[in-house]
Write an enzyme that holds these catalytic residues in place. Sequence first.
Site, short mmCIF file in Angstrom:
data_model
loop_
_atom_site.label_atom_id
_atom_site.label_comp_id
_atom_site.label_asym_id
_atom_site.label_seq_id
_atom_site.Cartn_x
_atom_site.Cartn_y
_atom_site.Cartn_z
NE ARG A 293 44.55 45.13 38.60
CZ ARG A 293 44.96 45.18 37.35
NH1 ARG A 293 46.43 45.10 37.23
NH2 ARG A 293 44.26 44.77 36.20
CE LYS B 69 36.68 43.27 34.54
NZ LYS B 69 38.14 42.68 34.62
NE ARG C 77 37.03 45.70 40.58
CZ ARG C 77 37.49 46.04 39.22
NH1 ARG C 77 36.61 46.56 38.35
NH2 ARG C 77 38.76 45.75 39.17
NE ARG D 63 45.93 45.86 30.88
CZ ARG D 63 44.96 45.62 31.81
NH1 ARG D 63 43.83 45.45 31.15
NH2 ARG D 63 45.09 45.60 32.99
#
Length: 221
Positions: free
Chosen positions: A171, A13, A88, A127
Amino acid sequence: MRIVLLGPPGAGKGTQAQTLKQIFGIPHISTGDLLRQAVKEETNLGNQARAYMDKGELVPDELVTAMVAERLQRSDCASGFLLDGFSRTIAQADALAEELAHSGKKLDGVVSIMVPRADLVERLSGRRVCRECGAMYHERFDPPKRAGVCDKCQGVLYQRSDDNAETVSARLAVYERATAPLLSYYRDRALLYEIDGRGTPEEVCQRITATLKTAQAAHRS
Ligand code: AP5
Ligand code: MG
Ligand code: ZN
């Protein structure tokens, strides 16, 4: 264009938003980035949000919804926005629709970026983010020229504190439980565009851009 980017953690995203905001000339509003900033500045909101974020849980709807409502009132959102990580939950989606309806507006589309779970875990574990400018890298897929150093500003790269294996699996579970139901919510409202998030960031961006431009043209005609 008023767009929502939907997708599990690591779907891309933030990566896609960096390019899409330029193509469509709209501000990128990431609730994750806004919350991390609030945590860093130790604001009232940040102090309340920290514990949830550390565990990979969602920050309560009323806190996030108020934060977004305030952000959307700023003048840069007059001609549209690209929301990343909001809505969300169904409650957030209802609140967003209501907030927009107050000023006679509605969403143009919701882009769901779909990536298999194994790829998500790999993307998140590698990441790295620049502490200075926020630029995003990946150890394997998009490494910086010098390990640990940002190509753009020479800032130090760090790993997000919620990118450890335990929090990532929390998550992903939260996504399945609380956010995935939004797919049928937005499909029912004819707003959902499902995009294959595999391949290079450039390939994914082309898919999203082509889809949104077609949608934009259809709205105008
Ligand atoms: P948030 O910051 O939104 O995290 P997230 O949804 O878990 O998503 P990520 O930012 O981890 O992933 P991304 O999809 O942006 O992927 P990226 O582009 O970075 O939220 C964090 C926390 O804040 C939540 O857990 C919650 O506590 C709270 N929160 C936020 N919003 C909330 C809300 N609305 N309500 C309640 N709580 C909220 O890419 C990932 C990696 O993959 C990068 O290294 C990138 O380089 C790489 N990559 C990207 N695209 C590709 C590709 N095509 N191929 C290979 N690698 C790729
Ligand atoms: Mg992100
Ligand atoms: Zn940088």
